[in-house]
Scaffold this motif. Structure first.
Motif: not given
Length: 229
Positions: A147-175
């Motif tokens: 909705l606003m600059p910097g906000m993640a999309t629903n697809a990115e949030l779904d990707q974060l929910r499905k990730a785990s371990g190092k992959q989840a850490e990197i995605l979270y830190l980037q988002l």
């Protein structure tokens, strides 16, 4: 919507040999933010009670617009932080996520409390970011929950929910780095445009704290062989 009642749930404590905290005293920021927030709220009440006619912002003011928009922006940061806490066992990432969730949930409560104090609606028919001079979205396209600059999309949030371990850490830190960049831009706008001194102070505090966290997250990404997007 994330249940912020879980904010007080304790995190596992790292042993001395595995506790690799990126910066001394970093984890005390959450408690400090709570104390500062209480002072800001009390200060705002006193200021507004002292001169309610001239101090209470209008519904279309930068003060009201920032409070409404940043409350929404913060809520997604809280949501992402709770997601990653369940997707990794890395204690540094989990502590950072807890700190961000605690601080931003507290600030969100302050912003919504100010709107109640001012007797102003928590939504606007003018849309998001309309309060910022020079065009609120600055080319940002509102789509898929962003909705606003910097906000993640629903697809990115779904990707974060499905990730785990190092992959989840990197995605979270980037988002979250993207999220902080957008939030800091909004906070700078309030620091320049808002009239209520307590809200300007809070906004400038957000800029300073989020810049510090962005620096920290850049270092954490580098440790994981990655970088901000």
């Amino acid at each position: 919507m994330t249940d912020t009642s879980t904010l007080e749930a304790p995190l596992p404590t790292a042993s001395a040999s595995h506790d690799r905290r990126p910066a001394p005293g970093r984890w005390a920021l959450g408690a400090a933010a709570v104390v500062a927030a209480i002072g800001l709220v009390l200060g705002a009440v006193v200021a507004l009670d002292g001169d309610r006619t001239t101090a209470t912002p209008a519904a279309d003011s930068a003060d009201a617009g920032f409070a409404r928009d940043m409350a929404v922006h913060h809520q997604q940061a809280v949501e992402m932080s709770f997601i990653v806490r369940d997707r990794t066992t890395d204690e540094n990432v989990r502590r950072l996520a807890y700190d961000i969730a605690q601080t931003q949930a507290n600030q969100r409560g302050m912003l919504l409390g100010w709107l109640d104090l001012w007797n102003l609606p928590k939504t606007s028919t003018d849309g998001y970011m309309s309060w910022m001079k020079g065009g609120g979205h600055h080319g940002h396209q509102m789509k898929d929950g962003s909705l606003m600059p910097g906000m993640a999309t629903n697809a990115e949030l779904d990707q974060l929910r499905k990730a785990s371990g190092k992959q989840a850490e990197i995605l979270y830190l980037q988002l979250m780095t993207d999220h902080h960049m957008g939030g800091a831009s909004m906070a700078r706008g309030c620091a320049q445009q808002c009239d209520v001194p307590q809200e300007r102070d809070l906004a400038q505090g957000m800029v300073d704290a989020q810049q510090s966290e962005m620096n920290l997250m850049t270092d954490m990404l580098k440790e994981r062989g990655s970088a901000p997007r």
